[in-house]
Design a protein around this motif. Sequence first.
Motif, short mmCIF file in Angstrom:
data_model
loop_
_atom_site.label_atom_id
_atom_site.label_comp_id
_atom_site.label_asym_id
_atom_site.label_seq_id
_atom_site.Cartn_x
_atom_site.Cartn_y
_atom_site.Cartn_z
N SER A 201 0.82 -1.22 0.00
CA SER A 201 0.00 0.00 0.00
C SER A 201 0.85 1.26 0.00
CB SER A 201 -0.93 0.00 1.22
OG SER A 201 -0.20 0.24 2.41
N GLY A 202 2.17 1.09 0.11
CA GLY A 202 3.08 2.24 0.12
C GLY A 202 3.27 2.88 1.48
N ASP A 203 2.79 2.22 2.55
CA ASP A 203 2.87 2.79 3.90
C ASP A 203 4.07 2.17 4.62
OD1 ASP A 203 2.53 3.84 6.40
OD2 ASP A 203 0.37 3.44 6.49
N ALA A 204 5.27 2.68 4.32
CA ALA A 204 6.48 2.15 4.95
C ALA A 204 6.49 2.42 6.45
CB ALA A 204 7.71 2.75 4.29
N GLY A 205 5.90 3.52 6.89
CA GLY A 205 5.85 3.83 8.31
C GLY A 205 5.09 2.77 9.08
N LYS A 206 3.93 2.37 8.54
CA LYS A 206 3.16 1.32 9.19
C LYS A 206 3.93 0.00 9.17
CE LYS A 206 -1.23 -1.21 8.97
NZ LYS A 206 -2.54 -1.34 8.26
N ALA A 207 4.58 -0.29 8.04
CA ALA A 207 5.36 -1.53 7.94
C ALA A 207 6.47 -1.56 8.98
CB ALA A 207 5.94 -1.67 6.54
N GLU A 208 7.11 -0.40 9.20
CA GLU A 208 8.17 -0.36 10.20
C GLU A 208 7.63 -0.60 11.60
OE1 GLU A 208 11.57 2.58 12.13
OE2 GLU A 208 10.28 3.33 10.51
N ARG A 209 6.48 0.00 11.92
CA ARG A 209 5.89 -0.22 13.24
C ARG A 209 5.51 -1.68 13.44
NH1 ARG A 209 3.54 4.67 11.67
NH2 ARG A 209 1.58 3.67 11.07
N LEU A 210 4.91 -2.28 12.42
CA LEU A 210 4.56 -3.70 12.50
C LEU A 210 5.80 -4.56 12.69
CD1 LEU A 210 1.92 -3.90 9.62
CD2 LEU A 210 1.45 -4.19 12.08
N LEU A 211 6.86 -4.22 11.97
CA LEU A 211 8.10 -4.98 12.05
C LEU A 211 8.75 -4.85 13.42
CD1 LEU A 211 10.34 -6.66 10.71
CD2 LEU A 211 11.29 -4.51 9.81
N ALA A 212 8.77 -3.64 13.97
CA ALA A 212 9.36 -3.44 15.30
C ALA A 212 8.62 -4.25 16.36
CB ALA A 212 9.35 -1.96 15.65
N ASP A 213 7.27 -4.23 16.31
CA ASP A 213 6.48 -5.03 17.26
C ASP A 213 6.72 -6.52 17.05
OD1 ASP A 213 5.42 -2.71 18.31
OD2 ASP A 213 3.54 -2.84 17.18
N TYR A 214 6.81 -6.91 15.80
CA TYR A 214 7.08 -8.32 15.44
C TYR A 214 8.38 -8.78 16.09
CZ TYR A 214 8.19 -12.02 11.89
OH TYR A 214 8.51 -13.18 11.23
N LEU A 215 9.45 -8.01 15.90
CA LEU A 215 10.75 -8.41 16.41
C LEU A 215 10.76 -8.44 17.93
CD1 LEU A 215 13.10 -6.46 13.96
CD2 LEU A 215 12.65 -8.93 13.99
N GLU A 216 10.08 -7.49 18.56
CA GLU A 216 10.01 -7.47 20.03
C GLU A 216 9.29 -8.71 20.55
OE1 GLU A 216 10.92 -5.75 23.74
OE2 GLU A 216 11.58 -5.24 21.71
N ASP A 217 8.16 -9.05 19.95
CA ASP A 217 7.41 -10.23 20.39
C ASP A 217 8.17 -11.51 20.10
OD1 ASP A 217 5.41 -8.54 21.22
OD2 ASP A 217 4.12 -8.87 19.47
N SER A 218 8.83 -11.56 18.95
CA SER A 218 9.62 -12.74 18.59
C SER A 218 10.76 -12.95 19.58
CB SER A 218 10.17 -12.59 17.17
OG SER A 218 10.96 -13.70 16.80
N LEU A 219 11.42 -11.87 19.95
CA LEU A 219 12.50 -11.97 20.93
C LEU A 219 12.00 -12.55 22.24
CD1 LEU A 219 15.27 -11.40 22.18
CD2 LEU A 219 14.53 -9.04 22.55
N HIS A 220 10.92 -12.00 22.77
CA HIS A 220 10.41 -12.46 24.06
C HIS A 220 10.00 -13.93 23.99
CE1 HIS A 220 10.81 -8.67 25.95
NE2 HIS A 220 9.84 -8.05 25.29
N GLY A 221 9.33 -14.31 22.90
CA GLY A 221 8.91 -15.70 22.77
C GLY A 221 10.08 -16.65 22.67
N LEU A 222 11.10 -16.28 21.90
CA LEU A 222 12.26 -17.15 21.74
C LEU A 222 13.06 -17.25 23.03
CD1 LEU A 222 14.07 -18.89 20.00
CD2 LEU A 222 15.20 -16.81 19.17
N VAL A 223 13.28 -16.12 23.70
CA VAL A 223 14.05 -16.13 24.95
C VAL A 223 13.37 -17.01 26.00
CG1 VAL A 223 14.71 -14.71 26.93
CG2 VAL A 223 15.29 -13.98 24.61
N GLU A 224 12.05 -16.93 26.05
CA GLU A 224 11.32 -17.73 27.04
C GLU A 224 11.54 -19.23 26.80
OE1 GLU A 224 6.71 -18.71 28.42
OE2 GLU A 224 7.09 -17.20 26.88
N VAL A 225 11.40 -19.66 25.56
CA VAL A 225 11.53 -21.09 25.25
C VAL A 225 12.99 -21.51 25.24
CG1 VAL A 225 11.06 -22.86 23.52
CG2 VAL A 225 9.40 -21.02 23.89
N TYR A 226 13.83 -20.70 24.63
CA TYR A 226 15.25 -21.06 24.50
C TYR A 226 15.94 -21.10 25.86
CZ TYR A 226 20.01 -21.07 22.68
OH TYR A 226 21.32 -21.42 22.39
N GLY A 227 15.61 -20.13 26.73
CA GLY A 227 16.22 -20.09 28.05
C GLY A 227 15.93 -21.36 28.82
N ARG A 228 14.70 -21.85 28.73
CA ARG A 228 14.36 -23.10 29.42
C ARG A 228 15.11 -24.28 28.81
NH1 ARG A 228 8.86 -21.42 28.96
NH2 ARG A 228 8.55 -23.05 27.40
#
Length: 234
Positions: A201-228
């Motif tokens: 749609s040409g909305d790079a700003g929205k894509a960046e916000r979605l990506l930042a949230d994605y990476l934050e959630d992915s980090l927390h999920g991986l650290v939780e499982v990987y740490g165990r």
Amino acid sequence: MAEAMADVSGLADDRALLGRTSTAERVSDILRTRIAEGFFPPGTRLSEDSIGGALGVSRNTLREAFRLLTHERLLEHQLNRGVFVRVLTVEDVRDIYRTRRLVECAVVRGLGEPPYALDAVADAVAEGVRAAGDQRWRGVSTANIHFHRELVALAGSARTDELMRSVLAELRLAFHVVDDPRRLHEPYLERNKQILAALRSGDAGKAERLLADYLEDSLHGLVEVYGRRVGAGG
């Protein structure tokens, strides 16, 4: 984690990839791919004799390839024990995600005016959907890696591509330790689609916000499982 020896079956099939010039770079490319695909899991000891014999390369060539991959943080040399595929710490995982956020979000932020060349990104999304439909959860993991690699490729920078190749290969060391890839990767299929839709749609700003949230959630999920998992196995 328990020490394992590398299974070199199949490496002889890669021998043809070396061509007539058996360089350390070509050998490291083959081993990097094998590590990324989980053939040599974290903690695996790599035998010079068996790998060198399977690929038909000299000990010096193989040692140079090991050195290159050690520099990329995929391997580590343990004194009097040999060369091993690295086992990441939780802090390693956090640092990888810090790097990813710095690079990936900056790439999306700097895309400029649309339209963007999104065919390869869309192909990676479709690859993940197909893999999930076939219940191939490792394939979903690979498709997610391809998605992020193609996002970064939008920058048109060979140096950034090389950096992310190394970072994402290292990240897969953590993924291979996790024993529930479906839980880890399936939720991000829809989020990949949302980022792609924002870019279309040409909305790079929205894509960046979605990506930042994605990476934050992915980090927390991986650290939780990987740490165990690492705690239980280490």
